[in-house]
Design a protein around this motif. Structure first.
Motif, PDB file in Angstrom:
ATOM      1  N   THR A  88       2.628  13.014   2.593  1.00 27.78           N
ATOM      2  CA  THR A  88       2.136  12.145   3.120  1.00 27.78           C
ATOM      3  C   THR A  88       1.471  10.687   1.950  1.00 27.78           C
ATOM      4  OG1 THR A  88       1.027  13.018   4.880  1.00 27.78           O
ATOM      5  CG2 THR A  88       0.274  11.094   4.556  1.00 27.78           C
ATOM      6  N   ASN A  89       2.259   9.608   2.380  1.00 24.59           N
ATOM      7  CA  ASN A  89       1.978   8.649   1.539  1.00 24.59           C
ATOM      8  C   ASN A  89       1.370   7.461   2.313  1.00 24.59           C
ATOM      9  OD1 ASN A  89       3.330   8.806  -1.754  1.00 24.59           O
ATOM     10  ND2 ASN A  89       4.281   9.891   0.008  1.00 24.59           N
ATOM     11  N   TYR A  90       0.927   6.608   1.580  1.00 23.53           N
ATOM     12  CA  TYR A  90       0.152   5.286   2.235  1.00 23.53           C
ATOM     13  C   TYR A  90       0.636   3.968   1.845  1.00 23.53           C
ATOM     14  CZ  TYR A  90      -2.944   9.092   3.983  1.00 23.53           C
ATOM     15  OH  TYR A  90      -3.387  10.040   4.805  1.00 23.53           O
ATOM     16  N   SER A  92      -0.883   0.535   2.036  1.00 21.55           N
ATOM     17  CA  SER A  92      -1.985  -0.379   2.061  1.00 21.55           C
ATOM     18  C   SER A  92      -1.934  -1.828   1.888  1.00 21.55           C
ATOM     19  CB  SER A  92      -3.101   0.024   1.378  1.00 21.55           C
ATOM     20  OG  SER A  92      -3.339   1.644   1.576  1.00 21.55           O
ATOM     21  N   LYS A 111       9.963   3.580   8.226  1.00 18.72           N
ATOM     22  CA  LYS A 111       8.822   2.953   9.012  1.00 18.72           C
ATOM     23  C   LYS A 111       9.082   1.315   8.981  1.00 18.72           C
ATOM     24  CE  LYS A 111       3.789   3.823   9.691  1.00 18.72           C
ATOM     25  NZ  LYS A 111       3.776   4.734  10.399  1.00 18.72           N
ATOM     26  N   ALA A 124      -4.384   0.557   6.029  1.00 21.83           N
ATOM     27  CA  ALA A 124      -3.243   1.554   5.666  1.00 21.83           C
ATOM     28  C   ALA A 124      -2.258   2.108   6.724  1.00 21.83           C
ATOM     29  CB  ALA A 124      -4.147   2.867   5.020  1.00 21.83           C
ATOM     30  N   SER A 126       0.325   5.323   7.364  1.00 22.02           N
ATOM     31  CA  SER A 126       0.777   6.398   6.458  1.00 22.02           C
ATOM     32  C   SER A 126       2.283   6.838   6.634  1.00 22.02           C
ATOM     33  CB  SER A 126       0.090   7.637   7.037  1.00 22.02           C
ATOM     34  OG  SER A 126       0.116   7.801   8.551  1.00 22.02           O
ATOM     35  N   ILE A 128       5.417   9.888   6.053  1.00 14.16           N
ATOM     36  CA  ILE A 128       6.154  10.909   5.271  1.00 14.16           C
ATOM     37  C   ILE A 128       7.214  10.827   4.524  1.00 14.16           C
ATOM     38  CG2 ILE A 128       6.339  13.707   5.620  1.00 14.16           C
ATOM     39  CD1 ILE A 128       4.531  13.301   7.940  1.00 14.16           C
ATOM     40  N   SER A 155      -0.724   6.784  -3.170  1.00 11.45           N
ATOM     41  CA  SER A 155      -2.078   7.451  -2.740  1.00 11.45           C
ATOM     42  C   SER A 155      -2.981   6.411  -1.954  1.00 11.45           C
ATOM     43  CB  SER A 155      -2.941   7.908  -3.730  1.00 11.45           C
ATOM     44  OG  SER A 155      -3.471   7.063  -4.591  1.00 11.45           O
ATOM     45  N   PRO A 156      -3.880   6.612  -0.853  1.00 15.66           N
ATOM     46  CA  PRO A 156      -4.672   5.500  -0.263  1.00 15.66           C
ATOM     47  C   PRO A 156      -5.599   4.766  -1.152  1.00 15.66           C
ATOM     48  CG  PRO A 156      -5.566   7.878  -0.049  1.00 15.66           C
ATOM     49  CD  PRO A 156      -4.383   8.133  -0.625  1.00 15.66           C
ATOM     50  N   ILE A 273      -7.733   5.216   5.342  1.00 13.40           N
ATOM     51  CA  ILE A 273      -6.437   6.116   5.665  1.00 13.40           C
ATOM     52  C   ILE A 273      -5.773   5.773   7.407  1.00 13.40           C
ATOM     53  CG2 ILE A 273      -6.353   7.793   3.942  1.00 13.40           C
ATOM     54  CD1 ILE A 273      -7.832   9.756   6.417  1.00 13.40           C
ATOM     55  N   ASP A 274      -6.621   4.757   7.755  1.00 16.95           N
ATOM     56  CA  ASP A 274      -6.177   4.447   9.050  1.00 16.95           C
ATOM     57  C   ASP A 274      -6.733   2.908   9.326  1.00 16.95           C
ATOM     58  OD1 ASP A 274      -8.650   4.640   9.635  1.00 16.95           O
ATOM     59  OD2 ASP A 274      -8.509   6.705  10.732  1.00 16.95           O
TER      60      ASP A 274
END
Length: 274
Positions: A88-90, A92, A111, A124, A126, A128, A155-156, A273-274
């Motif tokens: 999982t990556n982010y 932002s 995405k 953020a 997310s 994968i 990373s976040p 993260i969201d």
């Protein structure tokens, strides 16, 4: 029954490590400005993945953070190439309204979404990736006018918050008497992010003249903090990964006679993260 519960909490903490916390050293974050020509995947600007951690954010130096700054409009897409770890990556973003694409090395779209938060702070997204390797990130504005943006990918990023709780019962101490405890239960506080970890703690409402020492245990991690009764606080705690959403047990060793109702404040860091 309440006494038995309190004893079991203290026992769990007594088996843990006692910390007197010091300060570590880190390096500062890096900022990357977009290059003048990166309007296709073939000419994508290579950037470093964000490798920020809660600990580095807590120092204020943000070691491992890589922020990309640029300007977006709807005339062309800004493309970046970044090496990401599997999992999982982010992505932002902060800035005006914009659309983004994330593609794999074969240019398959993983995405595609629109950012609309519009200068209200980092948001953020997310995603994968199945294997470690290079990936592409494209940013395009929603209008013909330039809009500034900041971006991290990997990373976040992290932010900060505070919470406090007053003990439900008074703590009564007698000179030469036994240690008395107070329990602070933050587990059901929905305002605290799930992944928040403590960066500092502060006691208020103490009668410092009757307290010889304070030990504060975070039940989830099992870590115990030895806190000066004169200061009533401890900082630089992020490296110990103490979840804020936990029961905290404070043991007060008496020096004199009296009672007080302690208040525990916790400053924390958490991932966006969201």
């Amino acid at each position: 029954m309440k006494q038995n519960i309190k004893k079991s909490l203290i026992t769990a903490c007594a088996l843990a490590t006692l910390f007197n916390v010091g300060v570590g050293s880190t390096s500062y974050a890096s900022t990357v400005k977009e290059s003048p020509s990166h309007a296709s995947e073939a000419t994508a600007q290579e950037v470093t993945a964000n490798n920020e951690t809660a600990q580095s954010a807590a120092t204020g130096k943000y070691e491992g953070q890589t922020v990309i700054k640029g300007k977006a409009n709807n005339k062309e897409t800004d493309w970046y190439k970044v090496y990401l770890k599997a999992g999982t990556n982010y992505l932002s973003l902060n800035g005006g309204a914009m659309e983004f694409y994330i593609k794999d090395a074969s240019l398959n779209t993983l995405k595609n979404e629109t950012y609309t938060k519009s200068k209200n702070g980092m948001q953020a997204f997310s995603f994968i990736v199945n294997k470690t390797g290079y990936y592409y990130v494209g940013i395009i504005g929603r209008t013909s006018a330039d809009t500034d943006y900041s971006m991290t990918v990997g990373s976040p990023t992290f932010s900060f918050g505070d919470t406090r709780l007053t003990a439900k019962q008074k703590v009564s101490l007698t000179r030469r008497g036994s240690v008395q405890s107070a329990v602070f239960d933050f587990t059901s506080n929905s305002q605290i992010p799930v992944d928040a970890i403590a960066t500092s703690v502060l006691f208020q409402g103490l009668d410092k003249g009757i307290i010889d020492s304070i030990n504060l245990c975070n039940q989830k991690s099992g870590n115990i903090l030895s806190i000066s009764s004169l200061v009533g606080s401890q900082s630089n705690l992020a490296s110990y990964n103490m979840p804020v959403k936990s029961k905290w047990v404070a043991d007060f060793t008496p020096r004199g006679n009296g009672s007080f109702t302690p208040v525990l404040s916790v400053h924390y860091v958490y991932p966006i993260i969201d």
